[in-house]
Design a protein around this motif. Structure first.
Motif, short mmCIF file in Angstrom:
data_model
loop_
_atom_site.label_atom_id
_atom_site.label_comp_id
_atom_site.label_asym_id
_atom_site.label_seq_id
_atom_site.Cartn_x
_atom_site.Cartn_y
_atom_site.Cartn_z
N TYR A 119 0.87 -1.19 0.00
CA TYR A 119 0.00 0.00 0.00
C TYR A 119 0.90 1.24 0.00
O TYR A 119 0.93 2.02 0.96
CB TYR A 119 -0.92 0.00 1.23
CG TYR A 119 -1.87 -1.17 1.29
CD1 TYR A 119 -3.18 -1.06 0.81
CD2 TYR A 119 -1.48 -2.39 1.83
CE1 TYR A 119 -4.05 -2.13 0.86
CE2 TYR A 119 -2.35 -3.46 1.90
CZ TYR A 119 -3.64 -3.33 1.41
OH TYR A 119 -4.50 -4.40 1.47
N VAL A 176 -4.35 -1.41 7.94
CA VAL A 176 -5.39 -1.71 6.96
C VAL A 176 -6.26 -2.79 7.58
O VAL A 176 -5.77 -3.84 8.00
CB VAL A 176 -4.81 -2.18 5.61
CG1 VAL A 176 -5.92 -2.72 4.71
CG2 VAL A 176 -4.08 -1.04 4.92
N ARG A 198 -9.26 -5.33 6.90
CA ARG A 198 -10.02 -5.98 5.84
C ARG A 198 -11.18 -6.75 6.48
O ARG A 198 -10.98 -7.54 7.41
CB ARG A 198 -9.13 -6.92 5.04
CG ARG A 198 -9.85 -7.58 3.85
CD ARG A 198 -8.88 -8.43 3.03
NE ARG A 198 -9.55 -9.25 2.03
CZ ARG A 198 -9.78 -8.89 0.78
NH1 ARG A 198 -9.37 -7.71 0.36
NH2 ARG A 198 -10.39 -9.70 -0.07
N GLU A 238 -12.02 -2.89 2.56
CA GLU A 238 -10.72 -2.56 3.11
C GLU A 238 -10.76 -1.13 3.62
O GLU A 238 -11.18 -0.21 2.91
CB GLU A 238 -9.60 -2.74 2.07
CG GLU A 238 -9.33 -4.20 1.76
CD GLU A 238 -7.95 -4.43 1.15
OE1 GLU A 238 -7.19 -3.46 0.97
OE2 GLU A 238 -7.64 -5.60 0.86
N LEU A 286 -6.24 0.94 -1.67
CA LEU A 286 -7.32 0.04 -1.26
C LEU A 286 -8.16 -0.37 -2.45
O LEU A 286 -8.52 -1.55 -2.61
CB LEU A 286 -8.21 0.72 -0.22
CG LEU A 286 -7.57 1.27 1.06
CD1 LEU A 286 -8.62 2.00 1.88
CD2 LEU A 286 -6.94 0.15 1.87
N HIS A 342 -6.56 -2.97 -4.57
CA HIS A 342 -6.65 -4.31 -3.99
C HIS A 342 -8.04 -4.92 -4.20
O HIS A 342 -8.15 -6.08 -4.63
CB HIS A 342 -6.33 -4.25 -2.50
CG HIS A 342 -4.85 -4.24 -2.21
ND1 HIS A 342 -4.14 -5.37 -1.95
CD2 HIS A 342 -3.97 -3.21 -2.14
CE1 HIS A 342 -2.87 -5.06 -1.72
NE2 HIS A 342 -2.74 -3.75 -1.83
#
Length: 516
Positions: free
Chosen positions: A224, A244, A246, A314, A357, A360
């Protein structure tokens, strides 16, 4: 997690009686000649002789024949004008809630009288949400003084001849409450590691997998890089280090639809090297409202456990600090998607956090059934200036073709969580174009968004490019629906980000759209 739990009441005669267990009655209605029950009519007609405020402002009436021997009548205005909407019931409920609490009520009965038509179809539920909103107290107060002391209200009876989806109401309010707690708590109590811990506690025992990244900051620097750049000056302070979070809700059985969210969780925004001045730093502990709202929506989903819908989120939880290692304007940083980003202003940090984010969850989306992607953020002053207290929605071409914002806005309108729709245009992509071969995209200009034309629309273009979503447009081999949600105007009541209560927007709109 205490809050006034809603319970359905179908027998009005029994509920109004002195032995019902309710300790007061709340009536929310326009001024009328008939309040649909003889006891109410008798009480109000008698009181009208002595108080000319009745029908114009909320009044407290002693009535020996009613439950709790007291009635609060909180009137709405007339409701036949073009600009009125269901929030009139929320407004009246907020006034009644404070009167009820000050009078010592802990279990009132709520009644509403509403006009016919779809506009006011959900007036009772919207009144309940308003009732809970005004009674919420910050987490710090509840932890210091005790929940039962600062939030004594226990239950609210809701009279309706048909059940008003009580389980959904209570689950949605629990989601809003989590969102308010995460957003509204001061920056040390809800620093990134503690934000992550609070999420873990909130989902304990529920069907949501919680994964926390960032115990090793090098992991975030690798995966990230834009998010890490924002947090760079905070890394040397252990309790400020980024995380982060999730969240994954996967239902039993076949998955028909997948929602994917990226939430901005800037627990404190100093502006970074482009420091906020003139008192504009106050209230920036609420810059985590987007991540908070996403967590709240997941909480509601976890409690309802709907079939057929999968949700992945996320949350980028960082502190945009000032320090020797702070990132600065003019840096070029390669995003997770491999896009070279030139930093235009370090106070435009939220889009950097969410770009990684979004990259991802984009990777997840390509393998999902009917995916819809969202970014949710307190992103721009321009959204608050242009839209006032409304959530701003900006679709990409795929989402616009699917009517994503149109449907969400229509849902929010009748559930008291309204939105305004914008759209992404060529000027937005031209605004963030590279000025040389050294970079691929510009993160922002160096003026406030509120002083920039299309100041809340062009960040969506940046997010699209920096995350690599521009390769998934409407004419691509694999189009992906993406909607940017800016809650800078709707995230707190009244617009005072330091002192006003967080709203949890757009949890109600999302819950009504996708979970009901």
């Amino acid at each position: 997690m205490a809050f006034p739990i809603a319970e359905w009441v179908s027998d009005l005669d029994a509920a109004l009686g002195k032995t019902s267990g309710y300790d007061g009655v709340i009536l929310i209605a326009p001024e009328s000649e008939d309040y649909f029950h003889p006891l109410l009519n008798q009480c109000i007609e008698h009181y009208k002789q002595f108080d000319q405020r009745l029908g114009r402002e909320a009044v407290f009436i002693h009535s020996p024949e009613l439950a709790g021997q007291r009635l609060i009548y909180s009137p709405t205005c007339v409701l036949d004008r073009d600009f009125d909407d269901v929030r009139r019931y929320s407004d009246a409920a907020k006034i009644a809630a404070k009167m009820a609490q000050n009078a010592g009520m802990v279990k009132p009965l709520m009644l509403i009288q509403k006009p016919d038509g779809a506009v006011y179809e959900n007036a009772l539920q919207v009144a309940y949400f308003g009732f809970c909103q005004i009674l919420w107290q910050p987490l710090e107060a509840r932890e210091a003084l005790g929940e039962s002391k600062v939030e004594p209200m226990q239950k609210v009876g809701l009279f309706s001849q048909t059940e008003p989806a009580i389980d959904w109401l209570n689950a949605t309010e629990q989601g809003r409450r989590l969102a308010r707690d995460l957003c509204g708590t001061e920056p040390e109590r809800m620093a990134p590691p503690k934000f992550a811990e609070y999420c873990q506690q909130a989902f304990a025992g529920l069907p949501v997998k919680v994964t926390v990244l960032g115990e090793d900051p090098n992991e975030l620097q690798q995966d990230y890089p834009l998010l890490y750049a924002v947090a760079r000056a905070s890394v040397m302070v252990k309790h400020h280090q980024p995380r982060v979070v999730r969240l994954e809700y996967i239902p039993e059985g076949a998955i028909e639809h997948t929602l994917l969210f990226a939430g901005k969780g800037v627990v404190y925004d100093t502006g970074g090297a482009d420091i906020k001045t003139g008192g504009h730093m106050a209230g920036m502990s609420r810059d985590k409202g987007g991540a908070a709202a996403v967590a709240g929506f997941l909480k509601t989903a976890a409690l309802l456990a709907p079939k057929g819908i999968k949700i992945i989120a996320e949350l980028g939880v960082v502190r945009n600090s000032i320090g020797a290692d702070a990132f600065v304007a003019d840096e070029i940083i390669q995003s997770h998607a491999g896009v070279r980003v030139r930093i235009g202003n370090t106070d435009a940090e939220g889009r950097l956090v969410m770009a990684d984010l979004l990259s991802h969850i984009k990777q997840n989306a390509v393998d999902e059934n009917q995916p819809e992607l969202f970014t949710v953020a307190t992103l721009t002053g321009h959204a608050a200036l242009a839209m006032g207290p409304y959530t701003a929605l900006v679709d990409n071409g795929v989402a616009r073709a699917h009517g994503c914002s149109t449907r969400l806005a229509a849902t929010g309108e009748v559930w008291g969580d309204p939105c305004e729709i914008s759209r992404s245009r060529r000027e937005d992509f031209d605004f963030i174009r590279p000025r040389s071969l050294a970079d691929d995209v510009l993160s922002s200009n160096n003026a406030p968004s509120s002083a920039t034309m299309r100041g809340h629309q062009f960040p969506m273009a940046f997010l699209t490019v920096a995350s690599g979503l521009d390769a998934h447009g409407i004419n691509s081999p694999q189009p992906l629906s993406y909607t940017h949600i800016d809650i800078a105007g709707s995230g707190v009541e009244g617009g005072d980000w330091q002192h006003d209560s967080p709203t949890g927007a757009p949890v109600v709109a999302l819950s009504a759209r996708y979970l009901k």
